[in-house]
Design a protein around this motif. Structure first.
Motif, PDB file in Angstrom:
ATOM      1  N   ARG A 144       0.833  -1.219   0.000  1.00 23.33           N
ATOM      2  CA  ARG A 144       0.000   0.000   0.000  1.00 23.33           C
ATOM      3  C   ARG A 144       0.864   1.264   0.000  1.00 23.33           C
ATOM      4  O   ARG A 144       0.528   2.245  -0.651  1.00 23.33           O
ATOM      5  N   ALA A 145       1.960   1.244   0.759  1.00 19.48           N
ATOM      6  CA  ALA A 145       2.766   2.467   0.854  1.00 19.48           C
ATOM      7  C   ALA A 145       3.506   2.741  -0.455  1.00 19.48           C
ATOM      8  O   ALA A 145       3.561   3.887  -0.910  1.00 19.48           O
ATOM      9  N   LEU A 146       4.061   1.708  -1.064  1.00 18.51           N
ATOM     10  CA  LEU A 146       4.842   1.936  -2.279  1.00 18.51           C
ATOM     11  C   LEU A 146       3.945   2.381  -3.433  1.00 18.51           C
ATOM     12  O   LEU A 146       4.398   3.102  -4.327  1.00 18.51           O
TER      13      LEU A 146
ATOM     14  N   ALA B 130       9.329   3.521  11.351  1.00 15.55           N
ATOM     15  CA  ALA B 130       8.449   3.247  12.495  1.00 15.55           C
ATOM     16  C   ALA B 130       7.510   4.427  12.732  1.00 15.55           C
ATOM     17  O   ALA B 130       7.540   5.061  13.787  1.00 15.55           O
ATOM     18  N   PRO B 131       6.657   4.747  11.752  1.00 15.86           N
ATOM     19  CA  PRO B 131       5.748   5.877  11.948  1.00 15.86           C
ATOM     20  C   PRO B 131       4.734   5.578  13.044  1.00 15.86           C
ATOM     21  O   PRO B 131       4.322   4.432  13.213  1.00 15.86           O
TER      22      PRO B 131
ATOM     23  N   GLY C 146      -2.284   3.906   8.060  1.00 18.71           N
ATOM     24  CA  GLY C 146      -0.929   3.381   8.233  1.00 18.71           C
ATOM     25  C   GLY C 146      -0.125   3.442   6.939  1.00 18.71           C
ATOM     26  O   GLY C 146       1.069   3.768   6.951  1.00 18.71           O
ATOM     27  N   ALA C 147      -0.775   3.134   5.815  1.00 18.53           N
ATOM     28  CA  ALA C 147      -0.069   3.176   4.527  1.00 18.53           C
ATOM     29  C   ALA C 147       0.374   4.598   4.206  1.00 18.53           C
ATOM     30  O   ALA C 147       1.484   4.826   3.695  1.00 18.53           O
TER      31      ALA C 147
ATOM     32  N   TYR D 224       3.440   5.268   6.417  1.00 26.36           N
ATOM     33  CA  TYR D 224       4.645   4.595   5.903  1.00 26.36           C
ATOM     34  C   TYR D 224       5.150   5.286   4.634  1.00 26.36           C
ATOM     35  O   TYR D 224       6.356   5.465   4.450  1.00 26.36           O
ATOM     36  N   ALA D 225       4.224   5.655   3.746  1.00 28.28           N
ATOM     37  CA  ALA D 225       4.645   6.321   2.502  1.00 28.28           C
ATOM     38  C   ALA D 225       5.355   7.635   2.834  1.00 28.28           C
ATOM     39  O   ALA D 225       6.387   7.972   2.215  1.00 28.28           O
ATOM     40  N   ALA D 226       4.817   8.368   3.795  1.00 28.20           N
ATOM     41  CA  ALA D 226       5.446   9.643   4.172  1.00 28.20           C
ATOM     42  C   ALA D 226       6.835   9.403   4.762  1.00 28.20           C
ATOM     43  O   ALA D 226       7.787  10.166   4.488  1.00 28.20           O
TER      44      ALA D 226
END
Ligand SMILES: [Zn+2]
Length: 268
Positions: free
Chosen positions: A66-68, A156-157, A249-250, A253-255
């Protein structure tokens, strides 16, 4: 004709997945001086009577996928194969928990770091989804950074899940969030009738000695704190909450990945 998703060999982020590339393609990557290689570290361990033992490793793949997919333009990263078995000695004694030692986890991280360094990468980031790995990952990344000159860090956001105070204080494992995440991404693997609420303390009468986040803590194993293997309220989970929390959460992580990229690129 492309293969249907259910039989796909590589993850959805395969254009960033190093095992999906030829040696020549890896050699030709033009952003190795700043684009981080991400290693997901997870666990295969009991997650209560209602969840599959792969929760932590599965969630690492959910966050990466999801993040990528939402990385901003100008960010770039690559992904190494995941370390799916973790340091889970706190969960031994339950069928399904497969644990490696801290020495093995350290050695695996070192092996990956040494080799990606020889390929020309200069940044390594760990996306860790299992709390039992955290201390080992942090000290190993510091060793690697100091010895190899590879820039290392942990993704580790903080998540703001707006949970009740009791769950925030004592929801450690197989809890509302983990159950909701699985209900959202893999409901066919959740045996919801087996979910229970089991806490090892009361947020209104906490005392000085608690398992975590306290003036005095104990080096607990699950069997000290829980009969079911659940530490938290698994019964409060819903698929709708899980879907919203995964989106949140995604984004986080992306940020975090984008910021790693920005700082590393600016420094080159
Ligand atoms: Zn977990």
């Amino acid at each position: 004709m492309s293969a249907p998703a259910s039989t796909a060999t590589f993850p959805a982020y395969r254009e960033r997945y190093l095992p999906a590339m030829t040696p020549g393609q890896i050699a030709a990557l033009s952003d190795k001086a700043w684009a981080p290689v991400i290693v997901a570290t997870g666990a295969i361990e009991q997650h209560g009577p209602h969840l599959p033992v792969a929760v932590d490793s599965l969630m690492g793949q959910v966050w990466l996928t999801r993040a990528l997919a939402r990385l901003p333009a100008g960010a770039s990263c690559y992904v190494a194969p995941p370390i799916t078995i973790g340091k889970s000695n706190e969960h031994t004694g339950f069928p399904g928990t497969l644990a490696i030692s801290k020495e093995t986890l350290r050695a695996l991280l070192w092996a990956i770091a040494r080799q990606i360094h020889t390929w020309g990468f200069r940044h390594l980031a760990v996306l860790n989804t299992h709390g039992g790995n955290t201390a080992v990952v942090i000290y190993t990344l510091r060793e690697i950074g100091a010895s190899l000159g590879l820039q290392c860090g942990l993704l580790a956001p903080a998540f703001d899940l707006d949970l009740p105070p009791q769950e925030n204080a004592y929801g450690y494992h197989a809890n509302t969030a983990e159950t909701a995440w699985l209900l959202a991404v893999a409901p066919q693997f959740v045996d919801l009738p087996g979910a229970v609420c089991e806490y090892c303390g009361d947020v209104n009468t906490p005392g000085e000695l608690r398992p975590e986040r306290a003036p005095a803590t104990m080096a607990w194993v699950t069997a000290d704190l829980s009969k079911s293997g659940i530490m938290g309220d698994a019964t409060a989970a819903t698929a709708a909450k899980g879907a919203a929390w995964i989106e949140h959460g995604a984004d986080r992580y992306a940020a975090a990945i984008a910021e790693l990229c920005r700082v590393a690129r600016d420094a080159t």
